[in-house]
Design a protein around this motif. Sequence first.
Motif, PDB file in Angstrom:
ATOM      1  N   THR A   1       1.092  -1.885   1.019  1.00  5.70           N
ATOM      2  CA  THR A   1       1.146  -0.855   2.226  1.00  5.70           C
ATOM      3  C   THR A   1       0.208   0.290   2.107  1.00  5.70           C
ATOM      4  O   THR A   1      -0.347   0.641   3.367  1.00  5.70           O
ATOM      5  CB  THR A   1       2.648  -0.274   2.274  1.00  5.70           C
ATOM      6  OG1 THR A   1       3.757  -1.492   2.203  1.00  5.70           O
ATOM      7  CG2 THR A   1       2.943   0.911   3.171  1.00  5.70           C
ATOM      8  N   LEU A   2       0.174   0.364   0.685  1.00  2.02           N
ATOM      9  CA  LEU A   2      -0.954   1.551   0.125  1.00  2.02           C
ATOM     10  C   LEU A   2      -2.217   1.513   0.526  1.00  2.02           C
ATOM     11  O   LEU A   2      -2.710   2.637   1.302  1.00  2.02           O
ATOM     12  CB  LEU A   2      -0.659   2.468  -1.270  1.00  2.02           C
ATOM     13  CG  LEU A   2       0.292   2.388  -1.523  1.00  2.02           C
ATOM     14  CD1 LEU A   2       0.507   2.905  -3.215  1.00  2.02           C
ATOM     15  CD2 LEU A   2       0.398   4.044  -1.054  1.00  2.02           C
ATOM     16  N   PHE A   3      -2.293   0.656   0.561  1.00  2.00           N
ATOM     17  CA  PHE A   3      -3.850   0.396   1.008  1.00  2.00           C
ATOM     18  C   PHE A   3      -4.331  -0.086   2.137  1.00  2.00           C
ATOM     19  O   PHE A   3      -5.078   0.439   2.784  1.00  2.00           O
ATOM     20  CB  PHE A   3      -4.570  -1.265  -0.081  1.00  2.00           C
ATOM     21  CG  PHE A   3      -4.611  -1.103  -1.326  1.00  2.00           C
ATOM     22  CD1 PHE A   3      -4.736   0.745  -1.783  1.00  2.00           C
ATOM     23  CD2 PHE A   3      -4.929  -1.996  -2.430  1.00  2.00           C
ATOM     24  CE1 PHE A   3      -4.658   0.280  -3.844  1.00  2.00           C
ATOM     25  CE2 PHE A   3      -5.338  -2.127  -3.829  1.00  2.00           C
ATOM     26  CZ  PHE A   3      -5.028  -0.799  -4.227  1.00  2.00           C
ATOM     27  N   ALA A   4      -2.947  -0.604   3.038  1.00  2.00           N
ATOM     28  CA  ALA A   4      -3.368  -1.001   4.117  1.00  2.00           C
ATOM     29  C   ALA A   4      -3.196   0.130   4.901  1.00  2.00           C
ATOM     30  O   ALA A   4      -4.100   0.325   5.673  1.00  2.00           O
ATOM     31  CB  ALA A   4      -1.805  -2.208   4.533  1.00  2.00           C
ATOM     32  N   MET A   5      -2.615   1.160   4.310  1.00  3.45           N
ATOM     33  CA  MET A   5      -1.865   2.668   5.169  1.00  3.45           C
ATOM     34  C   MET A   5      -3.917   3.155   5.092  1.00  3.45           C
ATOM     35  O   MET A   5      -3.992   4.799   5.853  1.00  3.45           O
ATOM     36  CB  MET A   5      -1.448   3.437   4.733  1.00  3.45           C
ATOM     37  CG  MET A   5       0.932   3.073   5.419  1.00  3.45           C
ATOM     38  SD  MET A   5       1.191   3.989   4.554  1.00  3.45           S
ATOM     39  CE  MET A   5       1.538   5.651   5.440  1.00  3.45           C
ATOM     40  N   ALA A   6      -4.173   4.295   4.399  1.00  2.00           N
ATOM     41  CA  ALA A   6      -5.535   4.017   3.538  1.00  2.00           C
ATOM     42  C   ALA A   6      -6.454   3.722   4.511  1.00  2.00           C
ATOM     43  O   ALA A   6      -7.454   4.656   4.702  1.00  2.00           O
ATOM     44  CB  ALA A   6      -5.950   3.937   2.371  1.00  2.00           C
ATOM     45  N   HIS A   7      -6.584   2.338   4.474  1.00  2.00           N
ATOM     46  CA  HIS A   7      -7.485   2.020   5.265  1.00  2.00           C
ATOM     47  C   HIS A   7      -7.475   2.550   7.019  1.00  2.00           C
ATOM     48  O   HIS A   7      -8.643   2.147   7.523  1.00  2.00           O
ATOM     49  CB  HIS A   7      -7.466   0.323   4.922  1.00  2.00           C
ATOM     50  CG  HIS A   7      -8.212  -0.624   5.725  1.00  2.00           C
ATOM     51  ND1 HIS A   7      -8.483  -1.086   6.916  1.00  2.00           N
ATOM     52  CD2 HIS A   7      -9.630  -0.590   5.752  1.00  2.00           C
ATOM     53  CE1 HIS A   7     -10.057  -1.653   7.851  1.00  2.00           C
ATOM     54  NE2 HIS A   7     -10.357  -1.428   6.497  1.00  2.00           N
ATOM     55  N   ARG A   8      -6.257   2.263   7.348  1.00  2.15           N
ATOM     56  CA  ARG A   8      -6.080   2.463   8.846  1.00  2.15           C
ATOM     57  C   ARG A   8      -6.101   4.223   8.673  1.00  2.15           C
ATOM     58  O   ARG A   8      -7.096   4.088  10.321  1.00  2.15           O
ATOM     59  CB  ARG A   8      -4.066   2.376   9.214  1.00  2.15           C
ATOM     60  CG  ARG A   8      -3.641   0.634   9.026  1.00  2.15           C
ATOM     61  CD  ARG A   8      -2.478   0.433  10.044  1.00  2.15           C
ATOM     62  NE  ARG A   8      -1.797   1.768   9.945  1.00  2.15           N
ATOM     63  CZ  ARG A   8      -0.739   1.135   8.754  1.00  2.15           C
ATOM     64  NH1 ARG A   8      -0.998  -0.323   8.301  1.00  2.15           N
ATOM     65  NH2 ARG A   8       0.252   1.251   7.995  1.00  2.15           N
ATOM     66  N   HIS A   9      -6.311   5.174   7.782  1.00  2.00           N
ATOM     67  CA  HIS A   9      -6.735   6.523   7.761  1.00  2.00           C
ATOM     68  C   HIS A   9      -7.982   6.596   7.554  1.00  2.00           C
ATOM     69  O   HIS A   9      -8.199   7.584   7.503  1.00  2.00           O
ATOM     70  CB  HIS A   9      -5.761   7.154   7.103  1.00  2.00           C
ATOM     71  CG  HIS A   9      -4.396   7.465   7.620  1.00  2.00           C
ATOM     72  ND1 HIS A   9      -3.337   5.876   7.861  1.00  2.00           N
ATOM     73  CD2 HIS A   9      -3.747   8.484   8.432  1.00  2.00           C
ATOM     74  CE1 HIS A   9      -2.303   6.505   8.331  1.00  2.00           C
ATOM     75  NE2 HIS A   9      -2.144   8.005   8.583  1.00  2.00           N
ATOM     76  N   GLY A  10      -8.997   5.640   7.479  1.00  5.54           N
ATOM     77  CA  GLY A  10     -10.517   5.861   7.249  1.00  5.54           C
ATOM     78  C   GLY A  10     -11.230   5.456   6.033  1.00  5.54           C
ATOM     79  O   GLY A  10     -12.303   5.846   6.056  1.00  5.54           O
ATOM     80  N   VAL A  11     -10.857   4.545   5.360  1.00  4.78           N
ATOM     81  CA  VAL A  11     -10.524   4.315   4.079  1.00  4.78           C
ATOM     82  C   VAL A  11     -11.227   2.979   4.186  1.00  4.78           C
ATOM     83  O   VAL A  11      -9.716   2.476   3.895  1.00  4.78           O
ATOM     84  CB  VAL A  11      -9.678   5.233   3.067  1.00  4.78           C
ATOM     85  CG1 VAL A  11     -10.226   4.797   1.520  1.00  4.78           C
ATOM     86  CG2 VAL A  11      -9.402   6.467   2.930  1.00  4.78           C
ATOM     87  N   SER A  12     -12.598   3.070   3.814  1.00  3.43           N
ATOM     88  CA  SER A  12     -12.875   1.871   4.003  1.00  3.43           C
ATOM     89  C   SER A  12     -12.590   0.813   2.143  1.00  3.43           C
ATOM     90  O   SER A  12     -12.332   1.793   1.193  1.00  3.43           O
ATOM     91  CB  SER A  12     -14.667   1.522   3.700  1.00  3.43           C
ATOM     92  OG  SER A  12     -15.061   1.959   3.190  1.00  3.43           O
ATOM     93  N   TYR A  13     -12.191  -0.429   2.447  1.00  5.71           N
ATOM     94  CA  TYR A  13     -12.038  -1.678   1.186  1.00  5.71           C
ATOM     95  C   TYR A  13     -12.979  -0.781  -0.050  1.00  5.71           C
ATOM     96  O   TYR A  13     -13.189  -0.876  -0.925  1.00  5.71           O
ATOM     97  CB  TYR A  13     -11.411  -2.982   1.014  1.00  5.71           C
ATOM     98  CG  TYR A  13     -10.243  -2.853   2.059  1.00  5.71           C
ATOM     99  CD1 TYR A  13      -9.175  -2.157   2.604  1.00  5.71           C
ATOM    100  CD2 TYR A  13     -10.337  -4.290   3.029  1.00  5.71           C
ATOM    101  CE1 TYR A  13      -8.402  -2.425   3.574  1.00  5.71           C
ATOM    102  CE2 TYR A  13      -9.538  -3.857   3.826  1.00  5.71           C
ATOM    103  CZ  TYR A  13      -8.788  -3.775   3.935  1.00  5.71           C
ATOM    104  OH  TYR A  13      -7.097  -3.926   4.663  1.00  5.71           O
ATOM    105  N   TYR A  14     -13.994  -1.093   1.067  1.00  2.69           N
ATOM    106  CA  TYR A  14     -15.065  -1.254  -0.032  1.00  2.69           C
ATOM    107  C   TYR A  14     -15.081   0.675  -0.680  1.00  2.69           C
ATOM    108  O   TYR A  14     -15.991   0.257  -2.349  1.00  2.69           O
ATOM    109  CB  TYR A  14     -16.199  -0.966   0.852  1.00  2.69           C
ATOM    110  CG  TYR A  14     -17.845  -0.280   0.205  1.00  2.69           C
ATOM    111  CD1 TYR A  14     -18.454  -1.908  -0.673  1.00  2.69           C
ATOM    112  CD2 TYR A  14     -18.222   0.635  -0.061  1.00  2.69           C
ATOM    113  CE1 TYR A  14     -19.519  -1.391  -2.484  1.00  2.69           C
ATOM    114  CE2 TYR A  14     -19.752   0.698  -1.297  1.00  2.69           C
ATOM    115  CZ  TYR A  14     -19.895  -0.182  -2.141  1.00  2.69           C
ATOM    116  OH  TYR A  14     -21.652   0.461  -2.659  1.00  2.69           O
TER     117      TYR A  14
END
Length: 446
Positions: free
Chosen positions: A33-46
């Motif tokens: 959930t943490l990574f998915a939410m961060a990604h949805r708010h503009g923080v890329s996996y890279y």
Amino acid sequence: MVHDLPPSPAQVPPRLLHDPAFLTAARERDFTTLFAMAHRHGVSYYRISEASGIKSDRISRIAQGQGTVTALDTIIRVADALRIPGAQLGLAARPWENSTPQPRLESDDDGDAPMNRRQMLRGTLAAGLTGTALTALADTRQSLDLALAADTEPADLTDLEAAAETYGYGYHGQPPRQVLADLVTDFAELKPLLSTPQPVATRIRACRTAGQMAGMAAIVLHDLGARKASREWFTTAAKAARESGDMQLLAWIWGREAMVPLNYGAPQAASLLVERAQRAAGDRPTAAATLTAAVAARAYALSHQDEQARDALKAADAYMERLDAGARADTWFTHGEQKHHVHLSHALTALGDTARARESQARALELSAPTSTMTRSLLLVDAAACTRHDGDTEEACRRTTAVVASLPDAYRTGLVHRRALDLYRAIPSQHHREAAVRELRDVLAA
């Protein structure tokens, strides 16, 4: 020291740190959930990968529910990468929290300083226990709940607790040096858990596991004849047990430590150590109390304090009769019937009570697994010592020689050798020219 770290390239938007779903995921260490939410708010996996040192494809898989993060050092790296305050993940405050401006909501006052927080709470509560006031109180309580994080179950600690339990079942035919190598390798895995701040409950568990593993390493070193190293490991084990608050574990460690001087020629020193262990164990019928009474009987018998030895034997038998089934299991941490008779065998042999000693030897051998090389060898040497007590020195030497000669290479030094040497040294000098005595001397010297 304040660490003035630059903003993380993967820092999550401040509003996420107040999002109930994000806070719940952090508390539960739900990195999907943490990574998915961060990604949805503009923080890329890279960007998360670059900041945390975790491969980007692994970040992506975790965000999709195909993995998770359990290692403590990795959790810390994620906290630093995303700039998630330590308390939200059940960690101590991170160094950058003292130097990085904290995210503010419009309702924030001039800061998070104690005086400002106190004034804000006083002002809110002055209007009564309104919804706003209760929310402010709940926020403060929940922040401490997160810091305690008593419900956190680090997977690595759980694995190490299971490993400690497995080692507790003894050698099972494995060479002592192999067991020692495995034990110490796993013991080293506890260092990250003990060298970084942890929730109280987690640290207690880690200290208890460290005490168990260090104590077992000390036992193996004792069996191998490394007395000084054994005592040093027992010292570390006792330190960990004291910090865990487990007095029965501490009593067990001190009772086992007393067996080092006991088995290597210093029974009076052993009696002082085991008396300390008995005080820690208390007078309830526990495995530690039974062990310490049995070890005390051996120490007193070898010190020629026969009356104290017999009193200790009675106490050990009384405890043994009252032990529950769990405490009678066959592990290093418990006190099963086989182990009890091994102790009785040595104490009764030292007292010259050969009839009762032989009964204990026979029962212990009956209960011992065929793979229990060391235990069975010690019992056979005790039986030979009974034969010497009864006047047949030649037969005693022949039996002891046969035991020592049949030992695998891994057991040729250490406790069995020492017990056989004690028997040889107890033989009067007028017998030293007899063939059986000379043969035993040569085998021990080889």
